[in-house]
Design a protein around this motif. Structure first.
Motif: not given
Length: 268
Positions: A181-196
């Motif tokens: 989280i401090p560096f990339t916000g922690c994606g590890v899930n393309p859908a979690r990044t895509f939606g917001p």
């Protein structure tokens, strides 16, 4: 050599002072809230896996769906349907967050918030690291996350199959979020990044802040990690099956030798 009580007291006193020195500037309350924030990701995936795991397998992550396809546990058609629903669900969830916070004007000590508020939790790369650093972090975080899933929920020989596989999956997700989280916000899930990110681009003017030159890492990293996990776990399975086959052959050979000896004994 046994440490003297005075040295023990000084040791713990020094460590207490160090901990207080580093925790006080960020406020202990903020530190505890951060821990609860990190744990919420693991708790939510644990609850969802228990809720729909017996219906769909409980993979709300396109990277996990791709991993299952590579492991030949689902078809290409089913993979496409799952991914479509996952990305669509991310859009709907982010829209609900936007609808719930659209009129938010202040939060805590802040006089104002961004439009949309807090960029709806979009994952972004911290300016202190490079895109290459961020890609490696996302790849490693996704790899460890998917590896635990593969060895617990997908491998029917694992002890977690009968001992709630969602628990180690939730725990590893907490660990990955604490690290990333401090560096990339922690994606590890393309859908979690895509939606917001997509909702922010549709309803606000901060699209360039959530979709930058580094945006690709949140898709390439997880999918590449899924491929790597599929290869590693297949190699592990091959070795395990080979060892079991060798053990079975040796056992059959010893049993045959014992039978031959028993048959030969009366004749002697």
């Amino acid at each position: 050599m046994i440490a003297k009580p005075g040295r023990i007291r000084r040791f713990f006193s020094a460590n207490f002072i160090l901990c207080y020195h580093y925790l006080y500037p960020m406020k202990l309350t903020t530190f505890l809230i951060s821990l609860l924030f990190y744990r919420s990701f693991g708790i939510s995936i644990l609850a969802l896996a228990h809720s729909i795991g017996h219906l769909t397998g409980g993979h709300m992550n396109p990277g996990v769906t791709f991993l299952m396809f590579l492991r030949r546990q689902i078809s290409a058609t089913k993979m496409a349907c799952y991914m479509f629903c996952q990305f669509l669900g991310a859009l709907l969830a982010s829209s609900l967050v936007w609808g719930s916070t659209a009129k938010l004007e202040s939060f805590g000590d802040a006089d104002s918030v961004t439009r949309p508020p807090f960029d709806l939790g979009s994952t972004t790369v911290d300016g202190s690291i490079s895109t290459g650093n961020a890609f490696l972090l996302e790849f490693m975080g996704s790899f460890f996350f998917y590896f635990v899933i593969a060895q617990t929920a997908l491998d029917k020989r694992g002890i977690a199959t009968s001992m709630f596989p969602a628990i180690p999956i939730g725990l590893i997700l907490v660990v990955v979020h604490i690290c990333l989280i401090p560096f990339t916000g922690c994606g590890v899930n393309p859908a979690r990044t895509f939606g917001p990110s997509m909702v922010v681009c549709m309803v606000g003017d901060r699209c360039s802040d959530v979709v930058g030159s580094w945006y690709w890492i949140y898709y390439v990293g997880p999918f590449l990690a899924a491929f790597a996990v599929a290869e590693v776990t297949m190699l592990i399975d091959t070795d395990v099956e080979g060892d079991q086959q060798v053990s079975g052959d040796m056992g059959a050979k010893h049993q045959k030798d014992d039978t031959d000896e028993e048959n030969a004994a009366p004749q002697a």
